[in-house]
Design an enzyme around this catalytic site. Sequence first.
Site, PDB file in Angstrom:
ATOM      1  N   ASP A 219       3.431  15.903   9.375  1.00  0.00           N
ATOM      2  CA  ASP A 219       2.835  15.452   8.121  1.00  0.00           C
ATOM      3  C   ASP A 219       2.042  14.173   8.424  1.00  0.00           C
ATOM      4  OD1 ASP A 219       3.582  16.229   4.961  1.00  0.00           O
ATOM      5  OD2 ASP A 219       2.726  14.226   5.225  1.00  0.00           O
TER       6      ASP A 219
ATOM      7  N   ARG B  14      -1.053   4.980  -8.470  1.00  0.00           N
ATOM      8  CA  ARG B  14      -0.352   4.982  -7.183  1.00  0.00           C
ATOM      9  C   ARG B  14      -0.593   3.712  -6.373  1.00  0.00           C
ATOM     10  NH1 ARG B  14      -0.445  11.027  -4.801  1.00  0.00           N
ATOM     11  NH2 ARG B  14       0.446  12.064  -6.604  1.00  0.00           N
TER      12      ARG B  14
END
Length: 280
Positions: A150, A39
Amino acid sequence: MSEAAAQLSDRHFRSVAELIEQEVGIRLPAGKRFMLEGRLHKRARALDCTGLNEYVERLFDHAQFETELVHLIDCVTTNKTDFFREPTHFTFMRDVAVPSLLDARRRRSNGLKVWSAASSTGMEAYTAAIVLDDMIRSGGRFQFRILGTDISTGVLRLARAGIYTREMIAPVPPDLVRRYFLAAKDPSRDEVRVVPELRRLTHFMRMNLMDATYPVDCDVDIIFCRNVLIYFDKQNQRKVVDRLCHHLRPGGYLMVGHSESMVHAGVPHLRQVQPTIFQV
Ligand SMILES: C[S@@+](CC[C@H](N)C(=O)[O-])C[C@H]1O[C@@H](n2cnc3c(N)ncnc32)[C@H](O)[C@@H]1O
């Protein structure tokens, strides 16, 4: 990037894992190292780093550490979500939660507040909006507002736009697709957008569940906090659930993910209604 450059040293992996756990509560045990390397790759390339270790060095030295941290958090969070994911929660909301909340004797208003507390790209929040609006069309006498929060800025951008591919909305029944999504004007784009009427009722903001307090109303009717607690250790799970409970009105409901049914352990005043549904 060479194979060596695409790997993190033990020291660099540990420093990123500690930072992430401290900032957002997500645990990155040794088994997640490969995932983390994968990632970070794109971000390291975007900053012209020769390798991942250089990226980590630059992260900690960065004059704008806080800004880079936002990118790092975007990289490490897992944002998998879906419309009508774990559908029993939405059936429960329609058949049990909303009628009981509207019936509550102490209730003064018929405005319902729903909070999707790890909303990812907004599919959970918009599913709740679709179900509630559908109830109103079938005669329900209430209004609603939905809040999605979030930690990841990237997913919040997508949530606010409310644009999805046809494949993403596959779990939505066809009659609800026709009513609640608009097709892109350009037919070559296989995209749809949530109708403005639902987008107007659905707001998104950045919020870290690890924060000691949440800037959210304390009379929320239903909180969805699903498939995020699983990334936290037991102590943080309990703290988050405890804090969320303070934002529920009496009789309000908390829904957690199917693998998170134990998160209520040690949280007082929380009654388990179904394995993953709780009421205060
Ligand atoms: C797997 S998704 C779950 C999405 C949705 N709730 C569902 O069940 O479909 C987990 C979300 O939690 C968010 N997240 C992780 N740590 C967080 C934190 N400390 N505070 C707020 N959100 C967090 C991630 O960015 C991600 O979008």
